[in-house]
Design a protein around this motif. Structure first.
Motif, PDB file in Angstrom:
ATOM      1  N   GLU A  93      71.792 -87.607 -48.820  1.00 20.78           N
ATOM      2  CA  GLU A  93      71.079 -89.073 -49.342  1.00 20.78           C
ATOM      3  C   GLU A  93      72.139 -89.341 -50.124  1.00 20.78           C
ATOM      4  O   GLU A  93      72.355 -88.627 -51.391  1.00 20.78           O
ATOM      5  N   THR A 112      73.630 -92.342 -52.923  1.00 21.58           N
ATOM      6  CA  THR A 112      73.289 -93.675 -53.562  1.00 21.58           C
ATOM      7  C   THR A 112      74.903 -94.440 -53.960  1.00 21.58           C
ATOM      8  O   THR A 112      75.781 -93.691 -54.377  1.00 21.58           O
ATOM      9  N   GLN A 157      76.945 -98.191 -54.830  1.00 23.36           N
ATOM     10  CA  GLN A 157      76.941 -99.402 -55.534  1.00 23.36           C
ATOM     11  C   GLN A 157      78.203-100.189 -55.193  1.00 23.36           C
ATOM     12  O   GLN A 157      79.256 -99.668 -55.312  1.00 23.36           O
ATOM     13  N   PRO A 203      72.489-100.485 -57.153  1.00 17.11           N
ATOM     14  CA  PRO A 203      72.691 -99.464 -56.206  1.00 17.11           C
ATOM     15  C   PRO A 203      71.840 -99.147 -54.894  1.00 17.11           C
ATOM     16  O   PRO A 203      70.540 -99.794 -55.201  1.00 17.11           O
ATOM     17  N   GLU A 204      72.162 -98.779 -53.843  1.00 16.89           N
ATOM     18  CA  GLU A 204      71.601 -98.664 -52.797  1.00 16.89           C
ATOM     19  C   GLU A 204      71.653 -97.296 -52.329  1.00 16.89           C
ATOM     20  O   GLU A 204      72.572 -96.548 -52.513  1.00 16.89           O
ATOM     21  N   THR A 205      70.270 -96.723 -51.886  1.00 18.87           N
ATOM     22  CA  THR A 205      70.414 -95.401 -51.146  1.00 18.87           C
ATOM     23  C   THR A 205      70.640 -95.261 -49.881  1.00 18.87           C
ATOM     24  O   THR A 205      69.416 -96.129 -49.294  1.00 18.87           O
ATOM     25  N   TYR A 206      71.242 -94.452 -49.183  1.00 14.77           N
ATOM     26  CA  TYR A 206      71.209 -94.572 -47.780  1.00 14.77           C
ATOM     27  C   TYR A 206      71.172 -92.870 -47.492  1.00 14.77           C
ATOM     28  O   TYR A 206      71.703 -92.153 -48.013  1.00 14.77           O
ATOM     29  N   TYR A 207      70.375 -92.729 -46.256  1.00 14.87           N
ATOM     30  CA  TYR A 207      70.428 -91.117 -45.810  1.00 14.87           C
ATOM     31  C   TYR A 207      71.356 -91.275 -44.542  1.00 14.87           C
ATOM     32  O   TYR A 207      71.526 -92.198 -43.666  1.00 14.87           O
ATOM     33  N   LYS A 257      77.659 -93.120 -56.430  1.00 17.10           N
ATOM     34  CA  LYS A 257      76.683 -92.784 -57.598  1.00 17.10           C
ATOM     35  C   LYS A 257      76.180 -91.395 -57.729  1.00 17.10           C
ATOM     36  O   LYS A 257      76.313 -90.741 -58.626  1.00 17.10           O
ATOM     37  N   SER A 258      75.579 -91.029 -56.539  1.00 18.50           N
ATOM     38  CA  SER A 258      74.867 -89.659 -56.565  1.00 18.50           C
ATOM     39  C   SER A 258      74.967 -89.410 -54.968  1.00 18.50           C
ATOM     40  O   SER A 258      74.882 -90.050 -54.229  1.00 18.50           O
TER      41      SER A 258
END
Length: 75
Positions: free
Chosen positions: A11, A13, A15, A21-25, A72-73
């Protein structure tokens, strides 16, 4: 501990510039569903993210031009 990199099942995150920021799997092609935030490891963004680490920047060619995302993460 080994540095975490993006793989299928991660997963991530990201930007883009000053956007939120957007999180994608990152999913396999069969499970991908962009509306649910699951992007294929074969999509342009998914491919660009694979193997990268937090803080890396990836470039993706989109119809509107080149986009640069900062990681970002990673979970």
């Amino acid at each position: 501990t080994k540095t975490k990199t993006v793989n299928v099942g991660s997963e991530v995150t990201v930007q883009e510039g000053s956007a939120p920021p957007e999180t994608y799997y990152i999913a396999g092609a069969a499970e991908a569903n962009p509306r649910e935030g699951k992007i294929s490891n074969e999509s342009p963004l998914g491919r660009a993210l694979l193997g990268k680490k937090v803080g890396d920047k990836v470039k993706v060619d989109a119809p509107a031009g080149q986009l640069v995302f900062k990681i970002k993460s990673i979970k």
